[in-house]
Enzyme design. Structure first.
Site, PDB file in Angstrom:
ATOM      1  CG  ASN A   1      -1.658   1.299   1.175  1.00 36.79           C
ATOM      2  OD1 ASN A   1      -1.659   2.223   0.637  1.00 36.79           O
ATOM      3  ND2 ASN A   1      -2.329   1.601   2.426  1.00 36.79           N
TER       4      ASN A   1
ATOM      5  CE  LYS B   1       0.092   3.483   4.681  1.00 37.14           C
ATOM      6  NZ  LYS B   1      -0.150   3.605   6.060  1.00 37.14           N
TER       7      LYS B   1
ATOM      8  CG  HIS C   1      -6.004   1.711   5.207  1.00 38.71           C
ATOM      9  ND1 HIS C   1      -5.563   2.652   6.075  1.00 38.71           N
ATOM     10  CD2 HIS C   1      -5.003   0.880   4.911  1.00 38.71           C
ATOM     11  CE1 HIS C   1      -4.365   2.414   6.372  1.00 38.71           C
ATOM     12  NE2 HIS C   1      -3.786   1.517   5.771  1.00 38.71           N
TER      13      HIS C   1
ATOM     14  CD  GLU D   1      -3.147   5.552   6.690  1.00 37.65           C
ATOM     15  OE1 GLU D   1      -2.942   5.384   5.499  1.00 37.65           O
ATOM     16  OE2 GLU D   1      -2.176   5.036   7.361  1.00 37.65           O
TER      17      GLU D   1
ATOM     18  CD  GLU E   1      -3.651  -2.458   7.176  1.00 38.92           C
ATOM     19  OE1 GLU E   1      -2.570  -2.938   6.958  1.00 38.92           O
ATOM     20  OE2 GLU E   1      -4.387  -1.512   7.235  1.00 38.92           O
TER      21      GLU E   1
ATOM     22  N   GLY F   1       2.297   2.286  10.798  1.00 40.15           N
ATOM     23  CA  GLY F   1       3.191   3.176  10.759  1.00 40.15           C
ATOM     24  C   GLY F   1       3.916   3.825  11.962  1.00 40.15           C
TER      25      GLY F   1
ATOM     26  CB  SER G   1       5.172  -1.936  12.095  1.00 44.03           C
ATOM     27  OG  SER G   1       4.555  -0.423  12.272  1.00 44.03           O
TER      28      SER G   1
END
Ligand code: PEP
Length: 255
Positions: free
Chosen positions: A10, A12, A96, A98, A168, A174, A213
């Site tokens: 991904n 992003k 996702h 985000e 996730e 991250g 991560s």
């Protein structure tokens, strides 16, 4: 049931069209004919076309990071499943964290997108996962159950085998904080049970990826777990060497 390991990058909001093409080239040269692992790259919309051209003739699949549920219409700034298919996307990341956090995507919105993607022969990578506060409050399993069940509303047994789930934990994305192998397998096993309750035997064919991560040093142990069928990779997917190391880890994980 053996499920083929899937390693998905991904990217992003990183890489221009030409930077994306360069990264895709490096991946194709090293792993374009990978048979042991299924490889997917998910560039931003603006790099889909250039990356798609580089992937042509290789076994590496193209994915998008989001889409709108409608087929067309007055939705400024949005992209439909048909538009993604026209650029030869096979996969689309949906829900996702985000998107859920910064763009207000609810389970109902994510579910509409999942159904629209499947209708257009795009394979959804449906992301689920709890925040740190939810984990510390003992709610991780409730959150994962709600997001999974709501995200899959209306999906049939025939369709679910084309779908991928990515667990996730939001606190691991991250941040450099990876879930322990035991924590990850526990949630993956829980998701598998939910899928079995809803879809029966077909659930054994659904791949459940871990994301948060994942790096070349922690991947082998995570990928060796019985219900971890691959990884959705953010940071480590932005450079060819680390992404390719993850592909290698995927190839030997269940040996
Ligand atoms: C992600 O955003 O899907 C992700 C897993 O990111 P990272 O690998 O950087 O934690």
């Amino acid at each position: 049931m053996a499920r083929k390991i899937l390693i998905a990058g991904n990217w992003k909001m990183n890489k221009t069209a030409s930077e994306g093409a360069d990264l895709a080239k490096a991946i194709v040269v090293a792993a374009g004919k990978s048979t042991a692992v299924e490889i997917v790259v998910c560039p931003p919309f603006t790099a889909l076309e250039s990356v798609s051209k580089i992937l042509e003739g290789s076994d590496i699949k193209l994915g998008a990071q989001n889409m709108h549920a409608a087929a067309s219409g007055a939705f400024t700034g949005e992209t439909s499943a048909g538009m993604l298919r026209s650029l030869f996307c096979s996969y689309v990341i949906l829900g996702h964290s985000e998107r859920r956090t910064y763009f207000g995507e609810t389970d109902a919105i994510v579910n509409q997108k999942v159904l629209a993607a499947l209708k257009s022969q795009l394979k959804p990578i449906l992301c689920v996962g709890e925040t740190l506060a939810e984990r510390e409050g003992g709610k991780a399993f409730d959150v994962v159950r709600t997001q999974t069940i709501a995200g899959l509303e209306g999906v049939t047994k025939e369709q679910v085998v084309d779908l991928v789930i990515a667990y996730e934990p939001v606190w691991a994305i991250g941040t450099g904080k990876v879930a322990t192998t035991a924590q990850a397998q526990e949630v993956h096993g829980f998701i598998r049970k939910l899928l079995i309750e809803k879809f029966g035997e077909a659930a054994q064919r659904v791949r459940i990826l871990y994301g948060g991560s994942m790096k070349p040093d922690n991947a082998p142990e995570l990928l060796a777990q019985p219900d971890i069928d691959g990884g959705l990779i953010g940071g480590a997917a932005l450079q060819a060497p680390s992404f390719l190391d993850l592909v290698k880890a995927g190839a030997t994980a269940k040996a």
